[in-house]
Design an enzyme around this catalytic site. Structure first.
Site, short mmCIF file in Angstrom:
data_model
loop_
_atom_site.label_atom_id
_atom_site.label_comp_id
_atom_site.label_asym_id
_atom_site.label_seq_id
_atom_site.Cartn_x
_atom_site.Cartn_y
_atom_site.Cartn_z
N ASP A 321 81.42 14.92 23.15
CA ASP A 321 81.91 16.29 22.99
C ASP A 321 81.28 16.97 21.77
O ASP A 321 81.16 16.34 20.71
CB ASP A 321 83.43 16.30 22.78
CG ASP A 321 84.19 16.20 24.09
OD1 ASP A 321 83.94 17.03 24.98
OD2 ASP A 321 85.02 15.28 24.23
N LYS A 397 94.67 26.68 13.72
CA LYS A 397 93.65 26.08 14.59
C LYS A 397 93.19 27.01 15.71
O LYS A 397 91.99 27.21 15.93
CB LYS A 397 94.18 24.77 15.21
CG LYS A 397 93.15 24.12 16.15
CD LYS A 397 93.67 22.83 16.76
CE LYS A 397 92.63 22.27 17.73
NZ LYS A 397 93.09 21.03 18.40
N ASP A 542 80.53 22.10 26.95
CA ASP A 542 79.97 21.40 25.79
C ASP A 542 80.42 19.94 25.72
O ASP A 542 80.45 19.34 24.66
CB ASP A 542 80.35 22.12 24.48
CG ASP A 542 81.86 22.17 24.26
OD1 ASP A 542 82.60 21.90 25.23
OD2 ASP A 542 82.29 22.47 23.13
#
Length: 625
Positions: A321, A397, A542
């Site tokens: 990742d 976040k 991704d």
């Protein structure tokens, strides 16, 4: 509003259908798909052509495929994009049958109320008939509605509405799970292919919406590569590392520490594989329980494969990742050294976490405000009373994550307010604190990603320039794909219908769309180079997948292609493109000289790059990990 008669629905419940019918357009293929060819024509079906760019309902006024093809200047333009789609679609898959059997066993318990705690942990929805919906007669007896106390009836109506809402949502999710289980069961023992197309930015997706590797934990656990590869010298270590990564418990730990943890957990891993539903059930505590179980099963099979584990034919995909991939591209574009360190573009002993770094910066700013006599002192002190600990990572976040997607101050305030309310901070105070923390979060991002955030502002500026000229924002990706933002509305002008750009959407969407086109380009470059070396490759944006024995080689390719991509003068090319496209000679003849000069100045990049050495990405262990 129309609804199906309840008596008819009751008949359906008593007499369920024997079959579920799916359109063949929405299913995986059992033969290799027909390739996309020049200008994005062709496509996977052998009897009909298809659109290579996904037609989305919100852009129904814009012919996305025609707009793309009209801007292709030669037959060769965009070929790497079409080749990458062909490569991804030609990767063969099979159903992971042991995992499907376990999933079916667990899914079969969805009609049992006592199984709800277990199923909730595993992401399996409950069947609709397990929900208790308040009944008027049971609640009040045989009385008329008019005879019931108003407040009591309101309470009953509210409870019933909430129960019906939960039941309907769970039923929708249950049906979605049923579709996937049924399809996986149908395709047992067959080789599958998932042809891909893309959105207007170049981001790729499998055509099959039900069964593919681009889905949740359940979707991914029931698929594996059709072709096996021997584990080789490092493959078994990658399997164990993959298993630990999926648990989500060691995101900040080094690879060496993760390997030590994998060895410590080996008895639990083997127990999970051998007795998943009646053993220790260690796998159920993972962030991704179903994929963790699939990894446990593969590890157990490899250890049973005699003395030579390196010869075990593995089919399980191992994932790598990107570390906050959008910000990785921003940091590379702006050559932000400090930001690059935080998103792991440089070598470090343990993986850095950009969310924790920004949270620490926000906390430092809060302390500075507490000790100052500035306008934010009172809010900072009041926030300290409500939130005495350091600013938690989870509070900021989502805002940091969505910065690359163009989140506005308004959106950031809502995100942070939601987190504060979940921490039992009252609504009015939460709104004040959220506005304060949102400002400090953006300021902290600007500190770490100085050039990157300046570039983002410039992207918005040039998009506004294009909108002021009544043009849609468009560009060409490094692989030659023309991108046109389809945010337009139909208006009548001089008895003709014309598409007019929506300025605000064009401006807000350009920075994230431009970065998405770059992350897609990086994935495609990695895909093409893996295919060139005979490496099996799949991707979910991704997140890159390959066999355990080729993870090291894929990682090398992934880093090399990122460096090659960002060694190009992407920002300067963008500037020249906007000048050439939006200030073409015919436009300059129409505009006053002062306006031509003003737009030319807008389209000229003035952002100073930082000092990040992009070559350092090649040595970064945690760039993709």
């Amino acid at each position: 509003m129309l609804s199906i008669n309840s008596k008819l629905m009751a008949m359906f419940d008593k007499n369920p259908f024997d079959f579920i019918v799916f359109s063949t357009f929405n299913l995986p293929m059992t033969v290799p798909p027909r390739p996309w060819i020049d200008r994005g024509t062709g496509g996977p079906l052998y009897t009909a052509g298809q659109d290579i760019i996904r037609n989305m309902f919100e852009f129904k006024s814009v012919r996305l495929n025609d707009e793309m093809r009209q801007r292709i200047q030669s037959p060769a333009q965009g070929r790497p994009v079409f080749d990458a789609l062909n490569q991804l679609g030609s990767t063969p898959w099979v159903i992971n049958e042991p995992m499907l059997d376990t999933l079916k066993t667990v899914f079969g318990q969805s009609g049992c109320k006592e199984s709800e705690p277990l199923l909730e942990k595993l992401g399996i929805p409950m069947r609709h008939d397990t929900f208790d919906v308040p009944d008027f007669v049971k609640e009040f007896g045989n009385v008329k509605k008019e005879d019931v106390d108003v407040e009591k009836f309101r309470g009953y109506a509210k409870k019933k509405a909430e129960a019906v809402k939960m039941r309907n949502e769970s039923n929708s999710l249950w049906c979605w799970m049923q579709y996937r289980v049924v399809l996986a069961d149908h395709f047992r023992g067959q080789t599958l292919f998932f042809p891909h197309n893309m959105d207007f930015r170049g981001r790729v997706y499998p055509l099959s919406p039900y069964l593919s590797h681009m889905g949740d934990d359940v979707n991914r656990c029931i698929l594996k590569f059709a072709k096996s590869q021997p584990l080789g010298s490092h493959g078994f270590d990658w399997l164990k590392l993959h298993c630990v990564n999926l648990t989500g418990t060691m995101k900040r730990a080094s690879v060496a520490d993760r390997m030590v943890e994998a060895e410590r957990l080996l008895p639990s891993i083997l127990d999970s594989a051998r007795n998943p539903l009646n053993g220790e059930k260690w796998w159920m505590s993972s962030d991704e329980p179903w994929q963790t179980l699939a990894a446990c099963v593969e590890i157990e099979k490899a250890m049973k494969y005699g003395g030579d584990v390196a010869s075990f034919p593995s089919q399980l995909p191992v994932h790598q990742d990107g570390s906050c991939n959008g910000l990785q591209h921003y940091a590379a574009l702006g050559r932000d050294n400090e930001g690059g360190v935080q998103v792991n573009l440089t070598q470090c002993e343990t993986p850095n976490d950009v969310y924790s770094d920004v949270a620490q910066r926000v906390e430092q700013k809060r302390k500075q405000d507490e000790e100052s006599n500035g306008e934010d002192r009172d809010v900072a002190l009041k926030l300290r009373e409500a939130l005495p600990q350091n600013v938690p990572r989870k509070v900021i976040k989502q805002t940091v994550m969505t910065t690359v997607y163009g989140v506005t101050m308004y959106g950031a305030v809502l995100q942070i307010k939601r987190q504060l309310k979940a921490m039992d901070i009252p609504g009015e105070d939460a709104a004040i604190f959220a506005r304060y923390l949102a400002r400090k979060t953006f300021a902290s991002l600007n500190d770490a990603f100085t050039s990157s955030m300046a570039l983002k502002d410039w992207f918005r500026l040039i998009a506004k320039g294009a909108s002021d000229l009544m043009k849609t924002v468009e560009w060409v990706t490094p692989l030659g794909l023309p991108v046109v933002q389809p945010y337009c509305r139909l208006l009548e002008r001089k008895s003709k219908l014309v598409l007019v750009p929506i300025p605000m959407k064009q401006v807000d969407a350009f920075p994230p769309n431009f970065v998405h086109s770059l992350d897609s380009t990086h994935m495609m470059l990695t895909s093409l180079n893996c295919a060139n070396r005979g490496i099996t490759f799949a991707a979910v944006h991704d997140c890159f997948w390959t066999h355990a024995n080729s993870v090291d080689e894929m990682n090398q390719i992934c880093r090399q292609q990122f460096v090659s991509l960002h060694s190009q003068p992407i920002v300067e090319q963008c500037s020249e493109w906007f000048k050439t496209t939006y200030l073409a000679p015919r436009i300059q003849k129409i505009l006053p000289a002062s306006e031509v000069e003003r737009f030319s100045d807008i389209f000229t990049v003035k952002v100073e790059q930082g000092e990040l050495d992009i070559e350092k990405v090649k040595d970064s262990v945690y760039f993709f990990s």
